[in-house]
Design a protein around this motif. Structure first.
Motif, PDB file in Angstrom:
ATOM      1  N   ARG A  73       0.784  -1.291   0.013  1.00  7.45           N
ATOM      2  CA  ARG A  73      -0.192   0.016   0.213  1.00  7.45           C
ATOM      3  C   ARG A  73       0.752   1.220  -0.008  1.00  7.45           C
ATOM      4  O   ARG A  73       0.523   2.241  -0.424  1.00  7.45           O
ATOM      5  CB  ARG A  73      -0.990  -0.153   1.276  1.00  7.45           C
ATOM      6  N   LYS A  74       2.153   1.161   0.387  1.00 10.69           N
ATOM      7  CA  LYS A  74       2.961   2.375   0.681  1.00 10.69           C
ATOM      8  C   LYS A  74       3.770   2.751  -0.549  1.00 10.69           C
ATOM      9  O   LYS A  74       4.397   3.790  -0.855  1.00 10.69           O
ATOM     10  CB  LYS A  74       3.768   2.309   1.810  1.00 10.69           C
ATOM     11  N   VAL A  75       3.881   1.760  -1.511  1.00  9.76           N
ATOM     12  CA  VAL A  75       4.879   1.675  -2.596  1.00  9.76           C
ATOM     13  C   VAL A  75       4.366   1.602  -4.031  1.00  9.76           C
ATOM     14  O   VAL A  75       5.177   1.604  -5.264  1.00  9.76           O
ATOM     15  CB  VAL A  75       6.023   0.954  -2.325  1.00  9.76           C
ATOM     16  N   THR A  76       3.066   1.369  -4.121  1.00 12.62           N
ATOM     17  CA  THR A  76       2.436   1.159  -5.247  1.00 12.62           C
ATOM     18  C   THR A  76       0.902   1.798  -5.441  1.00 12.62           C
ATOM     19  O   THR A  76       0.482   2.221  -4.548  1.00 12.62           O
ATOM     20  CB  THR A  76       2.185  -0.429  -5.791  1.00 12.62           C
ATOM     21  N   ALA A  77       0.457   2.108  -6.786  1.00 13.67           N
ATOM     22  CA  ALA A  77      -0.613   3.026  -7.186  1.00 13.67           C
ATOM     23  C   ALA A  77      -1.769   1.889  -6.443  1.00 13.67           C
ATOM     24  O   ALA A  77      -1.586   0.863  -6.496  1.00 13.67           O
ATOM     25  CB  ALA A  77      -0.954   3.107  -8.555  1.00 13.67           C
ATOM     26  N   LYS A  78      -2.688   2.687  -6.028  1.00 11.46           N
ATOM     27  CA  LYS A  78      -3.957   1.950  -5.251  1.00 11.46           C
ATOM     28  C   LYS A  78      -4.572   1.432  -5.933  1.00 11.46           C
ATOM     29  O   LYS A  78      -5.083   0.041  -5.691  1.00 11.46           O
ATOM     30  CB  LYS A  78      -4.900   3.189  -4.537  1.00 11.46           C
ATOM     31  N   GLU A  79      -4.724   1.465  -7.328  1.00  9.36           N
ATOM     32  CA  GLU A  79      -5.473   0.824  -8.370  1.00  9.36           C
ATOM     33  C   GLU A  79      -4.803  -0.592  -8.535  1.00  9.36           C
ATOM     34  O   GLU A  79      -5.324  -1.718  -8.871  1.00  9.36           O
ATOM     35  CB  GLU A  79      -5.615   1.507  -9.674  1.00  9.36           C
TER      36      GLU A  79
END
Length: 906
Positions: free
Chosen positions: A683-689
């Motif tokens: 969740r901290k390092v990739t786009a939410k989608e």
């Protein structure tokens, strides 16, 4: 892929070794293809410690069987070294896909055997015990008679053990769980501290196993105060063996409090002991260091101004009943009431390095210091010549602060409390160790991680849901034991007897992927690797001792990284502190045990399994049942991940010991993947989608650390229960990984939680993470490769194994582009070795050894040198080895063990 450069001298040396040593032997002789089941003769068993234990309180163990060799309905017969049939109880632990037995559990009672060195187990009709356990159940109670003692258990209330009788006399009564709670820490000196006692209320009790030799009672509940407060759910299991005068209690608590308000001052088991005989015939015992015993009477008759006689003094010292008082000298008998009686005693282990014993006459009077030492093994006794109770906590000094209390031994009923957390210590404080430092966004948190390696996030450093399991033994005795017998009891408390099969038998059985070989020093190269494997294990065993990796919440874990400047492990630096299974330390220890059969390796792996399965995992609360990444506090990291809670780390201990609590922990993981919807690991390092989906049945899952853990939980549950639904989900997940355009190199996809199927991604861009295969994925995929034999999955896995460490050209040829710079090449050499093994490709095997010896992302091939550092630069003399890290050691150890197994004899 580019490997880290090595010197010309090292390259020449390695090339000579590779061309003249490991690669010139007949191809793939070690663990080649899984062999056909051998003609099944008796399976030889021996004691873990290689010699018979001093006494037998009842023993349980597990045995593996080759696929197709033993019918699922088979019973088993057990014989001693002289061919004498021994009463044994047998039950299935796991099945092969064809329905044959894969693992079985076995138990012998305390009264069924003379302790021998060797035994043999054979499919066939079992001999029943001479006398059977007698179990009776009513609406309100469960009664279990071992033939020596009879235990009555309540089904309601807070008195779990109503009483235990011996020879018709109630000796132990009112066994209950006790918790001392306070509302603030002890260091709030100027505040009023409110303390409350809570008792373990029963919510459910069941006969989990009922047999002629072994029965297990499981009790669940929560600690409750008389008014209001409830805290700490508990699970206890009580183990009863035919012919035993003892019971084992496995005690688990789960922390569900508010760390800011709920401080545990004491946690233990309490019971009463009926006291008969005169005060001078009542005896107190504590075990001290090694074979030492503290022995006193409630009313002592030695050292007096008037001598009662040598025969009286000797009898009291030996714990025997003295001659009648009427036969004492008049000047003693007529004045005996004026000798103080000491009714209260405490053995307190406040650290791993010091214990002390104190006593007093009774409440309201001062304590006298009675003895000191370093490490007590945690046994006590209170009673008389008419009977009493011996009691002990396993890993007493290792799990400090621990305490044994005896109270009111001068009255009709003595009270005993075995404290897992000693009330004499400061209250348990589980608050987070810093105030957050303003790290209130992911951007700030990632920046902070760059300096301390700590993945912090507000609210994630909670201890809610972490657990701790402790072990107690109770002996209900007809008289005060001789000191030598108490020492024997302490010995089996410290190292419970365990029967084991040989490493060769387990290899022939085909379990655990056959990813080890027996020690082989037949060439200089193999000898060097075997010696370095031993060196690393011995080094970490010494580090645990030298740096005191002990304590109630810490025992069993290792530290992550060493601080060369301070000459300590980085216990206070973010993610460099406690290891929490990072890079599969657990697996390294277990495969090392399987390879060597060393008892000390088993005990170290056992302690780690107990710790990492309980303390490093959230069992309740918002993060359940995920584990926590390495941190200053075991639960402190905001990365809550399947790779830590994975059943892959627990199954060794479960199958070797048939331990029910470990079975709980693995079953807990069956639906753990659904938690990734609430706590996405990226969740901290990739786009939410990339990780959010509106469909409640879908969740994004990585094919590496995530699926490696999921597959472990599903495989274990499938083989334990033959659950078709679990099997289908596992096979669906394997099939749809195999159907991905690039297999494992697609990295991950969305999984259907109901079916286990992954969506097929469209991307043709390969991706790989250096962490994907180093948290159990390798071991699980290799085991499933042969177990299931699914062509599409096997092709995907073999491709991953061959290409991860391949050069750019090889990667581009198959995947369309290279993977770029990847880490942990040395650890991944075992993937290359597996590809070589399956493809029978000497060139790949040669490449695997080159990767291993190059040491990229790992450790060098030469055994590190140790040096002893003394003051004033260190607190105490310390052995250090510069360059050794736990991550590197675990991956080097697994690569060494598995490479030797897969391509060691070519």
């Amino acid at each position: 892929m580019k490997l880290n450069p090595i010197s010309r001298r090292e390259f020449v040396r390695n090339s000579v070794l590779l061309s003249g040593g490991l690669f010139m032997l007949p191809p793939f002789a070690a663990n080649a293809e899984q062999p056909s089941p051998p003609a099944l003769g008796p399976v030889e068993l021996s004691w873990l410690n290689k010699s018979a234990p001093p006494l037998n309180p009842g023993v349980t163990w597990g045995v593996s069987w080759p696929k197709g060799a033993v019918n699922r309905k088979s019973d088993f017969s057990l014989k001693g070294s002289e061919g004498t049939a021994i009463g044994v109880q047998n039950w299935p632990l796991a099945y092969w896909p064809d329905g044959s037995l894969k693992w079985t559990g076995h138990a012998i009672g305390a009264g069924e055997m003379a302790l021998g060195e060797k035994f043999s187990l054979t499919p066939g009709k079992a001999k029943g015990p001479t006398e059977k356990l007698k179990v009776e159940e009513t609406a309100d109670t469960i009664s279990i008679d071992t033939g020596k003692i009879r235990c009555l258990l309540n089904k309601k209330g807070n008195s779990i053990i109503a009483h235990i009788q011996r020879d018709g006399r109630k000796i132990l009564e009112e066994g209950k769980l006790v918790l001392m709670h306070q509302d603030r820490p002890d260091d709030d000196f100027f505040e009023n501290i409110d303390r409350t006692q809570l008792l373990g209320e029963i919510s459910s009790i069941s006969l989990e196993q009922m047999g002629d030799v072994r029965s297990v009672v499981k009790v669940e509940g929560i600690h409750k105060a008389e008014v209001g407060k409830s805290l700490l759910p508990y699970i206890i299991r009580m183990y009863f063996y035919q012919g035993a005068e003892s019971i084992k209690i496995l005690h688990t608590i789960i922390y569900d409090g508010d760390e800011e308000k709920d401080f545990i001052k004491g946690l233990g088991i309490r019971f009463d002991v009926a006291m008969e005989d005169e005060l001078h015939n009542r005896h107190i015992r504590f075990t001290g260091e090694e074979d030492g015993v503290f022995s006193e009477a409630v009313r002592g008759l030695t050292g007096l101004r008037r001598d009662p006689g040598k025969d009286v003094r000797d009898a009291q010292l030996l714990g025997k009943k003295t001659k009648p008082l009427s036969e004492f000298p008049d000047n003693v008998a007529g004045n005996i009431e004026n000798i103080p009686a000491f009714g209260d005693y405490t053995l307190y282990q406040g650290s791993s390095d010091a214990f002390h014993i104190k006593k007093r006459t009774k409440h309201g009077h001062t304590w006298l210091n009675s003895g000191q030492g370093r490490r007590s093994n945690g046994m006590g006794y209170v009673g008389s010549a008419s009977g009493g109770v011996a009691f002990g906590i396993r890993n007493f000094w290792q799990s400090y602060p621990a305490q044994l209390d005896i109270r009111n031994a001068h009255t009709d009923k003595a009270q005993v409390t075995t404290w897992f957390w000693a009330p004499q210590s400061p209250a348990m404080d589980l608050r987070f160790y810093h105030d957050g430092m303003g790290l209130d966004t992911h951007e700030k948190q990632l920046k902070a991680m760059d300096i301390t390696y700590e993945d912090y996030e507000p609210g994630f450093g909670t201890a809610e849901g972490v657990a701790r399991t402790s072990e107690v033994m109770l002996w209900v005795l007809p008289a005060t034991p001789e000191q030598v017998n108490l020492v024997k009891m302490a010995s089996v408390l410290t190292e419970p007897p365990l029967l084991t099969t040989t490493s060769e038998h387990m290899l022939q059985s085909g379990v655990f992927g056959q990813l080890w070989s027996t020690p082989d020093r037949s060439s200089d190269q193999r000898k060097e690797i075997e010696e370095q494997l031993d060196w690393y294990f011995d080094f970490y065993q010494k580090q645990q001792e030298q740096h005191r990796w002990f304590g109630f919440w810490d025992y069993g874990d290792f530290m992550h990284t060493y601080d060369v400047d301070r000459k300590v492990w980085r216990y206070d630096v973010g993610g460099f502190a406690w290891d929490n299974s990072e890079l599969s330390t657990d697996l390294w220890l277990w495969y090392y045990y399987l390879k060597t059969g060393r008892a000390d390796a088993f005990r170290l792996a056992e302690a780690m399994t107990r710790h990492t399965g309980e303390v490093d995992v959230h069992h309740t609360g918002p993060f359940a049942p995920l584990g926590s990444r390495h941190n200053v506090q075991h639960w402190g990291c905001s990365a809550k991940q399947l790779r830590i809670s994975t059943a892959a780390n627990r199954r060794f201990y479960y199958y070797l010991t048939a331990d029910e609590r470990t079975g709980d922990l693995m079953r807990e993981q069956i639906d753990a993947v659904a938690t990734l919807r609430k706590v996405p690991p990226t969740r901290k390092v990739t786009a939410k989608e990339n990780w959010v989906t509106e469909d409640p049945d879908m969740v994004h899952v990585g094919f590496g650390t995530d699926w490696g853990a999921i597959s472990a939980a599903w495989l274990v549950e499938w083989e334990r229960t033959e659950n078709e639904g679990i099997k289908k989900k596992l096979l669906n997940s394997m099939r749809t990984i195999g159907e991905q355009p690039l297999g494992f190199f697609n990295g991950g996809s969305k999984m259907n939680l109901q079916t286990g199927e992954f969506d097929i991604v469209q991307s043709r861009r390969p991706t790989a993470s250096h962490l994907s295969a180093v948290f159990g994925l390798t071991e699980m995929a290799i085991e499933l490769y042969d177990l299931v034999g699914m062509e599409s999955f096997n092709k995907a896995w073999l491709t991953y194994c061959e290409l991860y460490n391949a050069d750019d050209a090889a990667q581009e040829k198959v995947l369309g582009s290279s993977l770029g710079s990847l880490n942990l090449a040395q650890g991944h050499s075992r993937l290359t070795a597996f590809a070589a093994h399956k493809k029978k490709d000497p060139a790949l095997a040669k490449r695997a050894w080159e990767e291993f010896y190059a040491g990229a992302g790992g450790t060098g091939r030469i055994t590190p040198s140790m040096e002893t550092i003394t003051g004033p630069s260190v607190l105490r003399p310390t052995i250090q080895a510069i360059g050794v890290s736990t991550n590197g050691t675990a991956q080097w150890g697994l690569a060494a063990i598995q490479n030797l197994a897969l391509i060691g004899k070519m």
